[in-house]
Design a protein around this motif. Sequence first.
Motif, short mmCIF file in Angstrom:
data_model
loop_
_atom_site.label_atom_id
_atom_site.label_comp_id
_atom_site.label_asym_id
_atom_site.label_seq_id
_atom_site.Cartn_x
_atom_site.Cartn_y
_atom_site.Cartn_z
N SER A 113 12.42 52.46 66.10
CA SER A 113 13.13 51.19 66.11
C SER A 113 12.28 50.08 66.71
CB SER A 113 14.43 51.32 66.92
OG SER A 113 15.01 50.05 67.12
N TRP A 114 12.32 48.91 66.09
CA TRP A 114 11.59 47.76 66.62
C TRP A 114 12.13 47.33 67.99
CZ3 TRP A 114 14.24 43.17 67.50
CH2 TRP A 114 15.51 43.06 66.90
N LYS A 115 13.33 47.78 68.31
CA LYS A 115 13.91 47.46 69.62
C LYS A 115 13.06 48.04 70.75
CE LYS A 115 17.83 45.34 68.45
NZ LYS A 115 18.20 43.99 68.92
N MET A 116 12.34 49.12 70.46
CA MET A 116 11.46 49.71 71.47
C MET A 116 10.38 48.72 71.88
SD MET A 116 10.97 53.61 70.14
CE MET A 116 12.29 54.82 70.27
N THR A 117 9.79 48.07 70.90
CA THR A 117 8.76 47.07 71.19
C THR A 117 9.36 45.87 71.91
OG1 THR A 117 7.26 47.73 69.41
CG2 THR A 117 7.18 45.43 70.08
N GLU A 118 10.56 45.50 71.52
CA GLU A 118 11.24 44.39 72.19
C GLU A 118 11.50 44.73 73.66
OE1 GLU A 118 15.31 43.22 70.94
OE2 GLU A 118 14.34 41.34 70.35
N ARG A 119 11.84 45.99 73.93
CA ARG A 119 12.07 46.41 75.32
C ARG A 119 10.77 46.36 76.13
NH1 ARG A 119 15.88 50.27 73.01
NH2 ARG A 119 14.31 51.92 73.05
N LEU A 120 9.65 46.75 75.51
CA LEU A 120 8.37 46.65 76.21
C LEU A 120 8.07 45.20 76.59
CD1 LEU A 120 6.17 49.06 74.05
CD2 LEU A 120 6.91 49.46 76.40
N ALA A 121 8.32 44.30 75.66
CA ALA A 121 8.09 42.88 75.93
C ALA A 121 8.97 42.41 77.09
CB ALA A 121 8.36 42.05 74.68
N ALA A 122 10.21 42.88 77.11
CA ALA A 122 11.13 42.48 78.18
C ALA A 122 10.64 42.99 79.53
CB ALA A 122 12.53 43.02 77.88
#
Length: 253
Positions: free
Chosen positions: A202-211
């Motif tokens: 899920s692209w949400k994983m990358t979004e969480r890293l950014a967060a």
Amino acid sequence: MTLKIVRRLLPDWGTTYGPAGDGPFPAVMVLHGSEGGWSGWSHRNAVMLAAHGFLAFPFTYSRSGNVWNAGNISDVPLDRTAEALDALRAFAPVKNDSVGLFGVSRGAEHALLVTCLMQRDGVGTLPDALAVHATSDVICGGFDARAYRDVGDPGWTAWDTARRAWTWQGKSDDLLPTTPIPVEKYAGPVFLSHGKKDTLWSWKMTERLAARLRSQGREPELHLYEDQDHVPDSEGENVFFDQLIGFFQRHLP
């Protein structure tokens, strides 16, 4: 005719790809995904970087494998990756000892994890810039390509997510599957990208890293591609490489 991209052997480690001439050149280590080092994808990505002025080293870390089989990502010693990174940094054609690290999919997980472990334990010299595409934000289980078949195939087996993919200094006890990767500990420049139609991670994983990075006052370069799957299509990859190469050009002196 004069070749514009040439191979140079990094002694004891493998081949590199870079522009013709004496250099020196900024360098990037390229980490493959579960397709394995023998598949050629990481070499192809290295050539793309070489065409734009980088000395690129596709490091094969998958275990066993051959031209017909990807091998496996199981108990892979991340210490060896740290050693390879230092060897690349010391390679004569490398400019200003300047080295970036780039990984895709499991190679992205690998890149994040080895950087964090090097940072934590003071091992080797950290990459000067870190770029990952289609990554997980947690440690994933070991992978064996021999078992990766279509459901119903006689050789099919379920993925054992408890199997350990990585070791560090001979141990894997703190590298268990589902353990978050503490990317926020790395203070250097970070490039994150992911397709929002990825059917694998899920692209949400990358979004969480950014967060996580932003929570520590760091601003990663984040690119989310609306219509791209785990592997970009031709147009999507053109956009991706333009952004990736620009990132490394800015951060590898």
